[in-house]
Design an enzyme around this catalytic site. Structure first.
Site, PDB file in Angstrom:
ATOM      1  N   HIS A 209      -3.386   7.153   2.722  1.00 17.34           N
ATOM      2  CA  HIS A 209      -3.760   5.868   2.120  1.00 17.34           C
ATOM      3  C   HIS A 209      -5.153   5.515   2.634  1.00 17.34           C
ATOM      4  CE1 HIS A 209      -4.014   1.771   1.040  1.00 17.34           C
ATOM      5  NE2 HIS A 209      -3.715   1.288   2.237  1.00 17.34           N
TER       6      HIS A 209
ATOM      7  N   ASN B 257      -9.992  -0.198   0.057  1.00 14.67           N
ATOM      8  CA  ASN B 257      -8.537  -0.076   0.057  1.00 14.67           C
ATOM      9  C   ASN B 257      -8.008  -0.560  -1.300  1.00 14.67           C
ATOM     10  OD1 ASN B 257      -5.793  -0.383   0.398  1.00 14.67           O
ATOM     11  ND2 ASN B 257      -5.935  -1.341   2.411  1.00 14.67           N
TER      12      ASN B 257
ATOM     13  N   CYS C 135       0.820  -1.223   0.000  1.00 19.71           N
ATOM     14  CA  CYS C 135       0.000   0.000   0.000  1.00 19.71           C
ATOM     15  C   CYS C 135       0.852   1.271   0.000  1.00 19.71           C
ATOM     16  CB  CYS C 135      -0.952  -0.003   1.185  1.00 19.71           C
ATOM     17  SG  CYS C 135      -2.026  -1.443   1.222  1.00 19.71           S
TER      18      CYS C 135
HETATM   19  N1  ACO Z   1     -18.243  -9.106   9.060  1.00 25.99           N
HETATM   20  C1  ACO Z   1     -18.687  -9.439  10.277  1.00 25.99           C
HETATM   21  N2  ACO Z   1     -17.871  -9.822  11.280  1.00 25.99           N
HETATM   22  C2  ACO Z   1     -16.556  -9.855  11.035  1.00 25.99           C
HETATM   23  C3  ACO Z   1     -16.015  -9.495   9.789  1.00 25.99           C
HETATM   24  C4  ACO Z   1     -16.914  -9.135   8.775  1.00 25.99           C
HETATM   25  N3  ACO Z   1     -16.516  -8.774   7.555  1.00 25.99           N
HETATM   26  N4  ACO Z   1     -14.677  -9.621   9.850  1.00 25.99           N
HETATM   27  C5  ACO Z   1     -14.368 -10.022  11.097  1.00 25.99           C
HETATM   28  N5  ACO Z   1     -15.505 -10.172  11.811  1.00 25.99           N
HETATM   29  C6  ACO Z   1     -15.638 -10.585  13.200  1.00 25.99           C
HETATM   30  C7  ACO Z   1     -14.478 -11.393  13.677  1.00 25.99           C
HETATM   31  O1  ACO Z   1     -14.583 -12.728  13.289  1.00 25.99           O
HETATM   32  C8  ACO Z   1     -14.591 -11.207  15.182  1.00 25.99           C
HETATM   33  O2  ACO Z   1     -15.583 -12.090  15.644  1.00 25.99           O
HETATM   34  P1  ACO Z   1     -15.377 -12.883  17.041  1.00 25.99           P
HETATM   35  O3  ACO Z   1     -15.259 -11.803  18.071  1.00 25.99           O
HETATM   36  O4  ACO Z   1     -16.612 -13.691  17.120  1.00 25.99           O
HETATM   37  O5  ACO Z   1     -14.114 -13.642  16.851  1.00 25.99           O
HETATM   38  C9  ACO Z   1     -15.120  -9.781  15.318  1.00 25.99           C
HETATM   39  O6  ACO Z   1     -15.673  -9.438  14.047  1.00 25.99           O
HETATM   40  C10 ACO Z   1     -14.071  -8.764  15.689  1.00 25.99           C
HETATM   41  O7  ACO Z   1     -12.939  -8.991  14.875  1.00 25.99           O
HETATM   42  P2  ACO Z   1     -11.673  -8.091  14.966  1.00 25.99           P
HETATM   43  O8  ACO Z   1     -10.673  -8.537  13.947  1.00 25.99           O
HETATM   44  O9  ACO Z   1     -11.235  -7.954  16.385  1.00 25.99           O
HETATM   45  O10 ACO Z   1     -12.315  -6.701  14.502  1.00 25.99           O
HETATM   46  P3  ACO Z   1     -11.647  -5.292  14.537  1.00 25.99           P
HETATM   47  O11 ACO Z   1     -12.494  -4.375  15.310  1.00 25.99           O
HETATM   48  O12 ACO Z   1     -10.183  -5.353  14.857  1.00 25.99           O
HETATM   49  O13 ACO Z   1     -11.752  -4.856  13.019  1.00 25.99           O
HETATM   50  C11 ACO Z   1     -10.416  -4.742  11.030  1.00 25.99           C
HETATM   51  C12 ACO Z   1     -11.147  -5.636  11.995  1.00 25.99           C
HETATM   52  C13 ACO Z   1     -11.412  -3.814  10.377  1.00 25.99           C
HETATM   53  C14 ACO Z   1      -9.769  -5.622   9.968  1.00 25.99           C
HETATM   54  C15 ACO Z   1      -9.339  -3.937  11.806  1.00 25.99           C
HETATM   55  O14 ACO Z   1      -8.535  -4.770  12.574  1.00 25.99           O
HETATM   56  C16 ACO Z   1      -8.486  -3.123  10.897  1.00 25.99           C
HETATM   57  O15 ACO Z   1      -8.911  -2.147  10.342  1.00 25.99           O
HETATM   58  N6  ACO Z   1      -7.206  -3.498  10.736  1.00 25.99           N
HETATM   59  C17 ACO Z   1      -6.321  -2.847   9.810  1.00 25.99           C
HETATM   60  C18 ACO Z   1      -6.254  -3.715   8.634  1.00 25.99           C
HETATM   61  C19 ACO Z   1      -6.137  -3.001   7.341  1.00 25.99           C
HETATM   62  O16 ACO Z   1      -6.673  -1.952   7.082  1.00 25.99           O
HETATM   63  N7  ACO Z   1      -5.431  -3.667   6.470  1.00 25.99           N
HETATM   64  C20 ACO Z   1      -5.259  -3.215   5.147  1.00 25.99           C
HETATM   65  C21 ACO Z   1      -3.870  -3.377   4.723  1.00 25.99           C
HETATM   66  S1  ACO Z   1      -2.797  -2.410   5.675  1.00 25.99           S
HETATM   67  C22 ACO Z   1      -3.222  -0.938   5.286  1.00 25.99           C
HETATM   68  O17 ACO Z   1      -3.611  -0.695   4.175  1.00 25.99           O
HETATM   69  C23 ACO Z   1      -3.147   0.096   6.299  1.00 25.99           C
END
Ligand code: ACO
Length: 324
Positions: free
Chosen positions: A251, A281, A113
């Protein structure tokens, strides 16, 4: 002093729109979950166009905006981690397809990214050094090709798209003031996509799928910290204060990452350019795609200080400051 000025911007996204509601029919997710955790409402998916075709359309749009012929370009750099082929590079295809001169350097940069800002950093240095006069810098990624569409943790986050800038070496006050690029490979397992290589009689490595893997929580934390730090580094380097920034173009990964980064900096929300609700993204495509949209909307005025910041797999992170 010679600086690289942005004399044209361009972008291209494939026409097919996939809304959160469409994803509800593919994986166990909801519009409410995706919107509240990421800010994304829809994304574009390339159902027939390739990375080379999308990069070429983007390049042509940027050249048109710059009002110059492809023959004037003497350097092409593409940031991408989803090339159509391992080689030749996407940049070589763009060179041939836009009708740029034979013999000019053209190469790809792999920084996920952060790919566009890495490419911008390199082009800026070539221009400042007087090696090149006019560079085409493209960020393009088609993550729809590498995400597992059965994995709700990742497939809801990404989309396909591209953006580009034309840089010209010019004397004066406007242009790229600085770029800063960083990496820490110790974090590689937090966010990666393995390469699926053909089996060979000389090794017995089992074939694994080549889907993107991510530890979302850890990625989130490091992204917010490093994006804040590299923005501050950029401001300090130029003797600027946060109040001097006219617009932050980050980004477009996730609304919560962007807001947390801006909060760390003390930058008000109205100074952040956001379009991730429409595109998700798009990895290396995201910053130049947002820049082109901001330019077309007339959001950016001459003399504005624009701060760019990115974070991606590697981990890699980067910033750039431009006086428009
Ligand atoms: N729909 C519904 N539920 C979901 C989904 C979905 N699409 N995805 C995950 N869940 C669930 C999980 O299974 C989990 O369930 P559980 O508690 O029963 O196990 C629950 O939601 C919480 O999951 P977390 O991963 O803790 O959720 P979080 O609040 O951390 O959000 C996210 C996840 C959005 C991916 C976050 O961690 C994030 O934004 N991370 C950065 C990742 C990113 O942007 N990566 C891109 C590449 S790097 C960059 O470009 C910056």
């Amino acid at each position: 002093m010679m600086r690289a000025s942005i004399i044209g911007t361009g972008s291209y996204v494939p026409p097919r729109v996939i809304k959160n509601q469409d994803l509800e029919r593919m994986v166990d997710t909801s519009d409410e979950w995706i919107t509240s955790r990421t800010g994304i409402k829809e994304r574009r998916i390339a159902d027939h166009e390739t990375t080379n075709e999308i990069a070429t359309k983007t390049a042509k749009n940027a050249l048109k905006a710059a009002g110059i012929s492809p023959k004037e370009i003497d350097l092409i750099i593409v940031g991408t981690v989803t090339p159509e082929m391992l080689f030749p590079s996407t940049a070589c295809f763009v060179q041939a397809h836009i009708g740029a001169n034979r013999g000019i350097p053209a190469f790809d940069i792999s920084a996920a990214c952060s790919g566009f800002l890495y490419a911008l950093d390199i082009a800026d240095k070539y221009i400042r050094a007087g090696v090149n006069k006019k560079a085409l810098v493209i960020g393009v990624d088609l993550f729809s090709h590498i995400v597992d569409w059965k994995d709700r943790n990742t497939c809801v986050l990404f989309g396909d798209g591209a953006g580009a800038v034309v840089l010209s070496g010019e004397k004066g006050k406007s242009g790229i003031l600085s770029t800063h690029i960083h990496a820490d490979g110790h974090y590689w397992k937090m966010l990666y996509t393995p390469l699926c290589i053909a089996s060979s009689p000389f090794h017995n490595k089992p074939l694994e799928n080549s889907f993107l893997r991510m530890q979302g929580n850890e990625t989130f934390k490091v992204a917010v910290r490093t994006m804040g730090e590299v923005c501050q580094e950029a401001l300090d380097h130029n003797g600027l204060k946060v109040e001097d920034v006219s617009l932050l173009i980050p980004h477009q990964a996730n609304m919560r990452i962007i807001k947390a980064t801006a909060e760390r900096l003390g930058l008000p929300e109205e100074k952040i350019y956001i379009n991730l609700d429409k595109y998700g993204n798009t990895s290396a495509g995201s910053i130049p795609l947002a820049l082109d949209e901001a330019v077309k909307k007339g959001v950016i005025k001459k003399g504005d200080i624009i701060l760019f910041v990115a974070f991606g797999g590697g981990f890699t992170w980067a910033s750039a400051v431009v006086r428009w």
